[in-house]
Motif scaffolding. Structure first.
Motif, PDB file in Angstrom:
ATOM      1  N   CYS A 254       0.571  -1.189  -0.087  1.00 36.23           N
ATOM      2  CA  CYS A 254      -0.076   0.116   0.178  1.00 36.23           C
ATOM      3  C   CYS A 254       0.775   1.277   0.004  1.00 36.23           C
ATOM      4  O   CYS A 254       0.615   2.281  -0.545  1.00 36.23           O
ATOM      5  CB  CYS A 254      -1.038  -0.136   1.393  1.00 36.23           C
ATOM      6  N   CYS A 255       2.195   1.195   0.626  1.00 38.79           N
ATOM      7  CA  CYS A 255       2.883   2.446   0.643  1.00 38.79           C
ATOM      8  C   CYS A 255       4.168   1.765   0.176  1.00 38.79           C
ATOM      9  O   CYS A 255       5.095   0.984   0.808  1.00 38.79           O
ATOM     10  CB  CYS A 255       2.752   2.759   2.108  1.00 38.79           C
ATOM     11  N   GLY A 256       5.056   2.480  -0.664  1.00 40.53           N
ATOM     12  CA  GLY A 256       6.053   1.970  -0.919  1.00 40.53           C
ATOM     13  C   GLY A 256       6.687   2.600  -2.181  1.00 40.53           C
ATOM     14  O   GLY A 256       5.909   3.605  -3.056  1.00 40.53           O
ATOM     15  N   VAL A 257       7.887   2.254  -3.090  1.00 42.59           N
ATOM     16  CA  VAL A 257       8.378   2.975  -4.076  1.00 42.59           C
ATOM     17  C   VAL A 257       8.703   1.844  -5.114  1.00 42.59           C
ATOM     18  O   VAL A 257       9.364   1.011  -4.672  1.00 42.59           O
ATOM     19  CB  VAL A 257       9.586   4.124  -3.872  1.00 42.59           C
ATOM     20  N   GLY A 258       8.555   2.220  -6.476  1.00 39.88           N
ATOM     21  CA  GLY A 258       9.246   1.152  -7.537  1.00 39.88           C
ATOM     22  C   GLY A 258       7.956   0.193  -7.872  1.00 39.88           C
ATOM     23  O   GLY A 258       6.958  -0.045  -7.473  1.00 39.88           O
ATOM     24  N   ARG A 259       8.490  -0.929  -8.483  1.00 44.52           N
ATOM     25  CA  ARG A 259       7.863  -2.077  -9.135  1.00 44.52           C
ATOM     26  C   ARG A 259       7.339  -2.502  -7.795  1.00 44.52           C
ATOM     27  O   ARG A 259       7.976  -2.902  -6.673  1.00 44.52           O
ATOM     28  CB  ARG A 259       8.774  -2.929  -9.619  1.00 44.52           C
ATOM     29  N   ASN A 260       6.040  -3.060  -7.897  1.00 44.72           N
ATOM     30  CA  ASN A 260       5.083  -3.449  -6.660  1.00 44.72           C
ATOM     31  C   ASN A 260       5.273  -2.857  -5.444  1.00 44.72           C
ATOM     32  O   ASN A 260       4.601  -3.359  -4.394  1.00 44.72           O
ATOM     33  CB  ASN A 260       5.575  -5.137  -6.701  1.00 44.72           C
ATOM     34  N   ASN A 261       5.658  -1.690  -5.400  1.00 47.33           N
ATOM     35  CA  ASN A 261       5.773  -0.637  -4.227  1.00 47.33           C
ATOM     36  C   ASN A 261       6.618  -1.447  -3.407  1.00 47.33           C
ATOM     37  O   ASN A 261       6.596  -1.283  -2.076  1.00 47.33           O
ATOM     38  CB  ASN A 261       4.501  -0.320  -3.692  1.00 47.33           C
ATOM     39  N   GLY A 262       7.597  -2.187  -4.005  1.00 44.40           N
ATOM     40  CA  GLY A 262       8.496  -3.150  -3.015  1.00 44.40           C
ATOM     41  C   GLY A 262       9.991  -2.583  -3.317  1.00 44.40           C
ATOM     42  O   GLY A 262      10.771  -3.335  -2.575  1.00 44.40           O
TER      43      GLY A 262
END
Length: 318
Positions: A254-262
């Motif tokens: 739900c919160c993150g950066v980049g691919r898959n927010n991962g």
């Protein structure tokens, strides 16, 4: 590791998974939700703040990135490993003696009514074995030998915990970490969107954990009652059948950066997803509050396939 109490749920707890004070989610962790079901009114305080009579209401010994092996998590900075956490619990037991006026039997009786929760092992894979640029463990051990080392060390640590007074102990399997957003952002394999190399490696460890529970319950640790939480199977079921559990997104944070927010985990002041209830993962590694609450309810009082040999409510009432 977390200790909760039994009948009437006299509040005493010891928690050895997650972080020193952080919760690594958008609200309650699994342990928070479980504590509520057991009757706790407040979060269990961290060891650094639980002194004197405050320790009688529960203590959280958890440390972010900590593992069974002392060096695990060194890539992320200082932390208290499982060995140190057990030693800290030993210090608490010594301090508690004065509240029982030196009556060892009364203290042991009190501790025997508590529930100890220990969720260890995932960092030994994520922040050790599968990080060859920082650690040599993957070249020193194959996956079978590494799981055997973890299990040997963990058995010693849990036995030490038993010797300090623990009798009701919950231990958790390592979840399906080959399918978390952090791994999905980095993995480009064929045939499966998850990193099955990691999943197969931790399955060896999880199988040994279940055997450990059987050994403890068979009388190897007299008077002990261990419960195994199969977080591997629970996360697998939710990922495969997300919509049935109300999750629309099971492969992104739900919160993150980049691919898959991962690729980079949730940063301070970052805008999260609009509806967190639809996401299985809060960030690159950890479940959302709604996932934690759902799992806590499932493992607490139902005949869940994720608890062995009994559920947590049954353990509390022993």
């Amino acid at each position: 590791m977390i200790t909760l109490s039994r009948a009437n749920y006299r509040p005493y707890g010891i928690d050895f998974p997650g972080g020193v004070t952080g919760r690594f989610t958008n609200g309650r962790t699994y342990v928070d939700a479980l504590a509520q079901l057991l009757g706790f009114r407040n979060y269990i305080p961290p060891y650094a703040r639980a002194r004197g009579r405050a320790s009688m209401r529960g203590v959280n010994y958890a440390s972010g990135a900590a593992g069974i092996i002392d060096e695990t998590g060194n890539n992320l900075g200082d932390h208290a490993s499982m060995n140190q956490q057990v030693a800290n619990f030993g210090n608490t037991v010594l301090e508690m003696r004065r509240f029982f006026r030196g009556d060892t039997n009364a203290l042991n009786n009190y501790l025997s009514k508590c529930i100890f929760y220990s969720g260890m092992g995932s960092n030994d894979y994520l922040n050790n074995y599968f990080m060859p640029s920082f650690y040599t463990s993957s070249s020193d051990y194959n996956t079978t030998a590494f799981s055997a080392k973890l299990l040997q060390d963990y058995t010693r640590q849990l036995t030490q915990l038993y010797s300090l007074g623990a009798r009701k102990v919950i231990i958790t399997a390592v979840g399906q970490i080959g399918c978390i957003p952090y791994q999905l952002a980095r993995y480009h394999g064929n045939g499966s969107r998850c990193n099955e190399e990691i999943n197969k490696a931790i399955s060896l460890f999880n199988s040994g954990l279940r055997n450990l529970v059987d050994s403890a319950n068979s009388g190897q640790l007299a008077g002990a009652k261990f419960v195994y939480l199969d977080f591997y199977q629970s996360t697998k079921d939710i990922v495969q059948n997300g919509s049935a559990y109300g999750f629309e997104v099971v492969d992104k944070g739900c919160c993150g950066v980049g691919r898959n927010n991962g690729q980079i985990t949730c940063l301070p002041m970052q805008q999260p997803c609009q509806d967190r209830r639809k996401y299985l993962f809060w960030d690159a590694f950890h479940p959302t509050e709604v996932a934690n609450i759902m799992l806590a309810k499932t493992t607490y009082s139902t005949q869940s396939p994720y608890t062995y040999p009994i559920n947590i409510q049954q353990l509390a009432m022993l």
